[in-house]
Design a protein around this motif. Structure first.
Motif, PDB file in Angstrom:
ATOM      1  N   PRO A 172      16.192  62.018  49.874  1.00  0.00           N
ATOM      2  CA  PRO A 172      16.851  61.141  48.888  1.00  0.00           C
ATOM      3  C   PRO A 172      18.123  61.794  48.352  1.00  0.00           C
ATOM      4  CG  PRO A 172      14.908  62.193  47.939  1.00  0.00           C
ATOM      5  CD  PRO A 172      14.894  62.531  49.402  1.00  0.00           C
ATOM      6  N   GLN A 173      19.188  61.031  48.297  1.00  0.00           N
ATOM      7  CA  GLN A 173      20.479  61.561  47.866  1.00  0.00           C
ATOM      8  C   GLN A 173      20.629  61.618  46.351  1.00  0.00           C
ATOM      9  OE1 GLN A 173      22.782  62.863  50.062  1.00  0.00           O
ATOM     10  NE2 GLN A 173      21.041  62.547  51.450  1.00  0.00           N
ATOM     11  N   ASP A 174      19.765  60.916  45.622  1.00  0.00           N
ATOM     12  CA  ASP A 174      19.916  60.919  44.170  1.00  0.00           C
ATOM     13  C   ASP A 174      19.666  62.298  43.577  1.00  0.00           C
ATOM     14  OD1 ASP A 174      17.274  60.866  44.868  1.00  0.00           O
ATOM     15  OD2 ASP A 174      16.668  59.327  43.420  1.00  0.00           O
ATOM     16  N   SER A 175      18.810  63.093  44.217  1.00  0.00           N
ATOM     17  CA  SER A 175      18.556  64.456  43.728  1.00  0.00           C
ATOM     18  C   SER A 175      19.820  65.310  43.826  1.00  0.00           C
ATOM     19  CB  SER A 175      17.432  65.105  44.530  1.00  0.00           C
ATOM     20  OG  SER A 175      16.227  64.377  44.429  1.00  0.00           O
ATOM     21  N   TYR A 176      20.563  65.145  44.889  1.00  0.00           N
ATOM     22  CA  TYR A 176      21.804  65.900  45.059  1.00  0.00           C
ATOM     23  C   TYR A 176      22.867  65.434  44.066  1.00  0.00           C
ATOM     24  CZ  TYR A 176      19.864  67.648  49.448  1.00  0.00           C
ATOM     25  OH  TYR A 176      19.068  68.258  50.388  1.00  0.00           O
ATOM     26  N   GLU A 177      22.930  64.136  43.859  1.00  0.00           N
ATOM     27  CA  GLU A 177      23.910  63.607  42.901  1.00  0.00           C
ATOM     28  C   GLU A 177      23.611  64.098  41.489  1.00  0.00           C
ATOM     29  OE1 GLU A 177      23.576  59.442  43.447  1.00  0.00           O
ATOM     30  OE2 GLU A 177      24.521  59.450  45.451  1.00  0.00           O
ATOM     31  N   ALA A 178      22.322  64.120  41.124  1.00  0.00           N
ATOM     32  CA  ALA A 178      21.946  64.609  39.790  1.00  0.00           C
ATOM     33  C   ALA A 178      22.261  66.097  39.643  1.00  0.00           C
ATOM     34  CB  ALA A 178      20.463  64.358  39.552  1.00  0.00           C
ATOM     35  N   SER A 179      22.026  66.868  40.707  1.00  0.00           N
ATOM     36  CA  SER A 179      22.294  68.303  40.639  1.00  0.00           C
ATOM     37  C   SER A 179      23.787  68.579  40.527  1.00  0.00           C
ATOM     38  CB  SER A 179      21.713  69.005  41.866  1.00  0.00           C
ATOM     39  OG  SER A 179      22.392  68.609  43.044  1.00  0.00           O
ATOM     40  N   GLN A 189      21.681  73.875  45.555  1.00  0.00           N
ATOM     41  CA  GLN A 189      21.093  72.681  46.148  1.00  0.00           C
ATOM     42  C   GLN A 189      20.217  73.035  47.347  1.00  0.00           C
ATOM     43  OE1 GLN A 189      24.537  70.276  47.046  1.00  0.00           O
ATOM     44  NE2 GLN A 189      24.515  69.270  45.050  1.00  0.00           N
TER      45      GLN A 189
END
Length: 287
Positions: A172-179, A189
């Motif tokens: 999921p890309q949302d974890s990277y965006e939040a980080s 990351q």
């Protein structure tokens, strides 16, 4: 609906194993004729043979180094190929191309390239001024085995990279965006998001690569045939010599059964450890 396919798979796998077990307990002629029950004599001869233990030790080194080196190199390659950049499709094709080539043909090419007199590697290094005289890469056991390990890592990278690319594309890309909002670096990351979430795919790659590399014959057989002086033999090449060069099919069957047992035990233990680790992690999260 799964049962018929499962039954067929059990038959396809089970019958050869049972037949192999029966052969390992028999005296067998070099033409495959069973001459009589001998019990565990074949196993006793195998365990009394120093070449068996040397080959087993070398097999462990071969498997651990090739699988470990492949994982260490393949994960960064997969991360790079997973990013969006110009020419990514071409780069992916280049990485995957060696996978489409026969492993035997790859080993033949490397044997020619490593030829001590007219090999491409010696010629290239001498033209660059790195070497003053040619090196016999495959004439000395320790050097030859090291070279074969490097070739083994090289040919294992495409398959492992494919597994990792499949895993990275599903994260999921949302974890990277939040980080990124929190100011995490690429290294942060990787450590705290990519690596933990890639564990299932890493486990799959480890199990499949161990089975594949442990039983891999072409590289060592084509390049050195286990020589010089049996110095690069692993279990599968030692087994091949016993069966098809010396006609000792009973001993070869015993070694095959031992190899099957080693891989089965490894798979069961590794899967059990992975499942226990996941259960402990889930329990920790619940607390």
């Amino acid at each position: 609906m799964i049962f018929p396919g499962l039954l067929l798979a059990l038959f396809i796998i089970g019958y050869p194993v049972l037949d192999l077990a029966n052969t390992s307990l028999q005296e067998v002629s070099r033409f495959g004729q069973l001459r009589g029950f001998t019990g565990f004599d074949n196993f006793a001869e195998v365990f009394a043979d120093p070449l068996f233990w040397e080959s087993l030790y070398r097999t462990a080194i071969w498997t651990v180094t090739v699988v470990g080196g492949t994982l260490i190199i393949s994960l960064p390659i997969a991360i790079i190929l997973n990013d969006d950049f110009y020419g990514r499709g071409v780069a992916r094709v280049i990485i995957m191309l060696p996978w489409a080539i026969s492993l035997t043909m790859t080993a033949v090419v490397w044997r020619w390239a490593l030829n001590g007199r007219a090999g491409l590697l010696n010629a290239t290094l001498m033209d660059m001024g790195v070497l003053a005289e040619p090196i016999e890469w495959l004439a000395e056991a320790q050097l030859a085995f090291t070279v074969e390990i490097m070739v083994g890592i090289l040919v294992s990278i495409p398959f492992t990279t494919t597994i990792f690319l499949g895993g990275l594309s599903s994260l999921p890309q949302d974890s990277y965006e939040a980080s990124m909002v929190d100011g995490a670096t690429r290294w942060d990351q990787f450590r705290h998001i990519t690596l933990p979430m890639m564990k299932p795919f890493i486990n799959i790659a480890i199990v499949l690569n161990v089975i594949y590399v442990f039983n891999s014959l072409p590289i060592i057989w084509v390049m050195t045939e286990g020589g010089p002086a049996n110095g690069t033999d692993i279990l599968v090449t030692y087994l091949y010599k016993l069966a098809f060069r010396f006609g000792q099919l009973g001993k070869a069957s015993a070694i095959s059964l031992i190899m099957f047992g080693v891989l089965l035990i490894f798979t069961i233990i590794y899967v059990a450890l992975v499942m226990r680790g996941e259960n402990d992690s889930d329990a920790g999260k619940d607390e």
